[in-house]
Motif scaffolding. Structure first.
Motif, PDB file in Angstrom:
ATOM      1  N   ASN A 105       0.855  -1.189   0.000  1.00 14.80           N
ATOM      2  CA  ASN A 105       0.000   0.000   0.000  1.00 14.80           C
ATOM      3  C   ASN A 105       0.884   1.230   0.000  1.00 14.80           C
ATOM      4  O   ASN A 105       1.591   1.484   0.963  1.00 14.80           O
ATOM      5  CB  ASN A 105      -0.921   0.005   1.218  1.00 14.80           C
ATOM      6  CG  ASN A 105      -2.001  -1.031   1.107  1.00 14.80           C
ATOM      7  OD1 ASN A 105      -2.470  -1.329   0.013  1.00 14.80           O
ATOM      8  ND2 ASN A 105      -2.396  -1.601   2.225  1.00 14.80           N
ATOM      9  N   THR A 106       0.860   1.946  -1.095  1.00 17.40           N
ATOM     10  CA  THR A 106       1.648   3.163  -1.198  1.00 17.40           C
ATOM     11  C   THR A 106       0.707   4.332  -1.465  1.00 17.40           C
ATOM     12  O   THR A 106      -0.388   4.157  -1.984  1.00 17.40           O
ATOM     13  CB  THR A 106       2.669   3.074  -2.346  1.00 17.40           C
ATOM     14  OG1 THR A 106       1.960   2.836  -3.569  1.00 17.40           O
ATOM     15  CG2 THR A 106       3.668   1.961  -2.116  1.00 17.40           C
ATOM     16  N   THR A 107       1.173   5.491  -1.103  1.00 15.71           N
ATOM     17  CA  THR A 107       0.405   6.693  -1.396  1.00 15.71           C
ATOM     18  C   THR A 107       0.810   7.158  -2.784  1.00 15.71           C
ATOM     19  O   THR A 107       1.971   7.466  -3.032  1.00 15.71           O
ATOM     20  CB  THR A 107       0.714   7.796  -0.363  1.00 15.71           C
ATOM     21  OG1 THR A 107       0.468   7.264   0.928  1.00 15.71           O
ATOM     22  CG2 THR A 107      -0.148   9.012  -0.604  1.00 15.71           C
ATOM     23  N   CYS A 108      -0.139   7.113  -3.684  1.00 11.52           N
ATOM     24  CA  CYS A 108       0.161   7.564  -5.038  1.00 11.52           C
ATOM     25  C   CYS A 108      -1.077   8.251  -5.603  1.00 11.52           C
ATOM     26  O   CYS A 108      -2.178   8.053  -5.114  1.00 11.52           O
ATOM     27  CB  CYS A 108       0.609   6.402  -5.909  1.00 11.52           C
ATOM     28  SG  CYS A 108      -0.504   5.014  -6.013  1.00 11.52           S
ATOM     29  N   PRO A 109      -0.880   9.046  -6.637  1.00  8.03           N
ATOM     30  CA  PRO A 109      -2.022   9.737  -7.254  1.00  8.03           C
ATOM     31  C   PRO A 109      -3.064   8.717  -7.745  1.00  8.03           C
ATOM     32  O   PRO A 109      -2.718   7.624  -8.185  1.00  8.03           O
ATOM     33  CB  PRO A 109      -1.405  10.492  -8.428  1.00  8.03           C
ATOM     34  CG  PRO A 109       0.058  10.585  -8.120  1.00  8.03           C
ATOM     35  CD  PRO A 109       0.384   9.385  -7.287  1.00  8.03           C
ATOM     36  N   PRO A 110      -4.334   9.091  -7.674  1.00  6.62           N
ATOM     37  CA  PRO A 110      -5.400   8.169  -8.077  1.00  6.62           C
ATOM     38  C   PRO A 110      -5.237   7.613  -9.493  1.00  6.62           C
ATOM     39  O   PRO A 110      -5.524   6.442  -9.732  1.00  6.62           O
ATOM     40  CB  PRO A 110      -6.674   9.017  -7.965  1.00  6.62           C
ATOM     41  CG  PRO A 110      -6.339  10.089  -6.998  1.00  6.62           C
ATOM     42  CD  PRO A 110      -4.866  10.350  -7.165  1.00  6.62           C
TER      43      PRO A 110
END
Length: 138
Positions: A92-97
């Motif tokens: 789970n990474t934070t990335c643009p939608p």
């Protein structure tokens, strides 16, 4: 039919199938499935990024995936030109939608691929959405 005749016929069929599999392997020897190689998706980078998805497939079919922004593991099973890919959990990474959606679509397309073909350094996975990867040779 006696038991001995049935066993003999089963053995004969098994030998024929095994011989066909060996011939199929010989046909793919020059352009075989790229076990032991890393490949890069043949696509343009996503806006705002230079990263391209890669697959590294081990000799036993274990795969490491680095997608547009997510990464994880999976498993390839290959028989002739048939391929099955099963994805493992992705980090789970934070990335643009948009990149997260592109990762999900790429993973779905790999999972839906039913066949593959190789032409030199290009490997195509063919399913509902064909994907083409280039074997990294440098």
């Amino acid at each position: 039919m006696s038991l001995a005749t049935g066993v003999f016929k089963l053995a004969a069929v098994t030998l024929l199938l095994a011989g066909g599999a060996l011939n199929a392997d010989a046909a793919y020897a020059d352009d075989g499935f790229p076990f032991g190689f890393e490949m890069t998706l043949d696509a343009a980078p996503q806006p705002g990024s230079k990263r391209l998805p890669t697959l590294q497939i081990g000799d036993n079919g274990a795969a490491t995936l680095e997608l547009w922004c997510k990464g994880g593991r999976g498993q390839f099973s290959v028989a002739g030109n048939t391929v099955i890919f099963v994805a493992g959990p992705l980090e789970n990474t934070t990335c643009p939608p948009a990149r997260a959606q592109a990762d999900d679509e790429l993973l779905a397309a790999l999972s839906e691929a039913a066949t593959w073909k190789r032409q030199g350094d290009l490997v195509s996975f063919i399913g509902t959405r064909p994907l083409r990867f280039r074997i990294n040779t440098d």
